[in-house]
Design an enzyme around this catalytic site. Structure first.
Site, PDB file in Angstrom:
ATOM      1  N   ASP A   2       0.826  -1.201   0.000  1.00 36.21           N
ATOM      2  CA  ASP A   2       0.000   0.000   0.000  1.00 36.21           C
ATOM      3  C   ASP A   2       0.864   1.257   0.000  1.00 36.21           C
ATOM      4  OD1 ASP A   2      -2.311   1.453   0.026  1.00 36.21           O
ATOM      5  OD2 ASP A   2      -2.682   1.231   2.169  1.00 36.21           O
ATOM      6  N   GLY A   3       0.355   2.286  -0.672  1.00 38.52           N
ATOM      7  CA  GLY A   3       0.999   3.606  -0.567  1.00 38.52           C
ATOM      8  C   GLY A   3       1.597   4.140  -1.857  1.00 38.52           C
ATOM      9  N   ASN A  50     -10.195  -3.742  -6.292  1.00 36.21           N
ATOM     10  CA  ASN A  50      -9.450  -2.790  -7.136  1.00 36.21           C
ATOM     11  C   ASN A  50     -10.051  -2.620  -8.537  1.00 36.21           C
ATOM     12  OD1 ASN A  50      -6.182  -3.685  -5.766  1.00 36.21           O
ATOM     13  ND2 ASN A  50      -7.566  -2.032  -5.173  1.00 36.21           N
ATOM     14  N   TRP A  51     -10.913  -3.560  -8.961  1.00 38.59           N
ATOM     15  CA  TRP A  51     -11.571  -3.387 -10.266  1.00 38.59           C
ATOM     16  C   TRP A  51     -12.411  -2.126 -10.286  1.00 38.59           C
ATOM     17  CZ3 TRP A  51      -9.532  -5.847 -14.070  1.00 38.59           C
ATOM     18  CH2 TRP A  51      -9.077  -7.161 -13.951  1.00 38.59           C
ATOM     19  N   ARG A 170       2.247  -5.056   5.934  1.00 36.90           N
ATOM     20  CA  ARG A 170       1.495  -4.048   5.179  1.00 36.90           C
ATOM     21  C   ARG A 170       2.201  -2.711   5.305  1.00 36.90           C
ATOM     22  NH1 ARG A 170      -4.788  -2.786   4.333  1.00 36.90           N
ATOM     23  NH2 ARG A 170      -4.497  -0.867   3.169  1.00 36.90           N
TER      24      ARG A 170
END
Ligand code: FPP
Length: 260
Positions: A2-3, A50-51, A170
Site C-alpha cells: 500500500d501507498g 481494485n476493479w 502491510r
C-alpha cells in the site's frame, strides 16, 4: 503493497508513476526474500475491489503486470523462483493473462522460492468459492459433510499447496488486512509500517524479519509450554503450525513436557 498513490503525490508524480515505482520495489523485495531464504512470498498486487478504481488506473496496473511478467521471467528463473497466481486470473485482460501464464510456464520447474501474485484476489471470495466447491462435492455424493475438515477446506482454497502465513507485512500506515489471506493468516504475525510501498527496500524487509524473529509464536499454547518444547517455527522453513497435526513436534513435546 500500500501507498503507491500517496508516495507519488508526495513526490509530485502521477498515481501511475507511483505504481511503476511500486513495481520496482517488488523486484527488490523478491530478490531480498530469495537471498534471505524465504520459501513462499505472496504479494497482494490487485484485489477484487481494485476493479472499481478509475479505468485508466486499472489499465495501467494491468500493463505493469504484463511488463513485469514479460521482463522478469528470465530473472525469476535464474533465481530459481517459481511464479504462480492466486485469485481469479480469468478476470484479467487477455494480454496480461497470457504474459502471466507464459511466465508461470517458464518458471514452473523452479524450486528455490514460490512467488504467488494475488491478482483479482479477495479472501472472502476465495473462502466462498471453496465452500461452494465443497458443497458441490457433498451434493454429488463424493464427500460426506463429516468428511469436511480443515484440510479439505484448505485444498479448496486458491492458496492450496501454500503453507499458512507466518508474517504479514502491510506498508502505507493502515492497520488492516483488507481481505488478504483471511483464512491463511489465522496465526500470522502482523507487521504494519508507515512507509509507502515504493520506499520499502531490503533494509525495511530485513527489519520485518528481525521483528518476526523476536516474536514468540504460541499457537494457543502457553509460553511455558512453548519454552519447554524449545522449538521455534522458523521463517525460513516457511511452514506455519497446524495445531491439529498430531505429528507436530512443538505440540508433541509441549504435551510431554506438561505431562512430566
Ligand atoms: C495499493 O496502493 C497498491 C495497489 C492497488 C497496486 C499494487 C501494485 C504494485 C505494487 C505494482 C505492480 C505489481 C507488480 C507485481 C508488478 P495505492 O495505490 O492504493 O496507494 P494509496 O493508498 O497511497 O493511494
Amino acid at each position: 503493497m500500500d501507498g503507491n498513490g500517496r508516495w507519488a503525490q508526495a513526490n509530485g508524480l502521477s498515481r501511475l508513476e507511483g505504481h511503476a515505482e511500486g513495481a520496482r520495489a517488488v523486484r527488490e523485495a523478491v530478490r531480498t526474500c530469495r537471498k534471505e531464504g524465504v520459501q513462499f512470498l505472496t504479494l497482494y498486487a490487485f484485489s477484487v475491489a481494485n476493479w472499481g478504481r478509475p479505468r485508466t488506473e486499472v489499465r495501467a496496473l494491468m500493463n505493469l503486470l504484463l511488463d513485469f511478467a514479460e521482463r522478469e521471467k528470465v530473472e525469476l528463473r535464474d533465481q530459481d523462483v517459481k511464479l504462480q497466481v492466486i485469485g481469479d486470473a480469468d478476470e484479467l485482460p487477455l494480454a496480461t493473462r497470457q504474459a502471466v501464464q507464459s511466465a508461470i510456464s517458464y518458471t514452473s520447474q523452479c524450486q528455490g522460492m514460490t512467488l504467488s501474485l494475488a491478482l483479482s484476489y479477495g479472501g472472502r471470495a476465495d473462502i466462498v468459492s471453496a465452500a461452494r466447491a465443497i458443497a458441490l462435492r457433498v451434493q454429488s455424493g463424493q464427500l460426506l459433510p463429516e468428511e469436511v475438515t480443515e484440510q479439505t477446506f484448505q485444498s479448496a482454497l486458491s492458496t492450496h499447496g501454500l503453507p499458512p502465513v507466518d508474517l504479514l507485512i502491510r506498508t502505507g500506515g493502515e492497520r488492516r488486512v483488507s481481505d488478504f489471506l483471511l483464512y491463511e493468516s489465522a496465526y500470522a504475525e502482523l507487521y504494519f509500517l508507515p512507509i509507502m510501498w515504493p520506499d520499502f527496500n531490503s533494509k525495511a524487509l530485513r527489519d520485518a524479519f528481525a521483528f518476526f524473529s523476536g516474536r514468540e509464536r504460541r499457537f494457543g499454547l502457553t509460553s511455558e509450554q512453548v519454552q519447554a518444547a524449545g522449538t521455534v517455527v522458523p521463517l525460513k522453513a516457511g511452514h506455519g503450525f497446524d495445531p491439529h497435526d498430531a505429528s507436530n513436534s512443538l505440540l508433541a513435546s509441549a504435551e510431554s513436557a506438561s505431562a512430566e
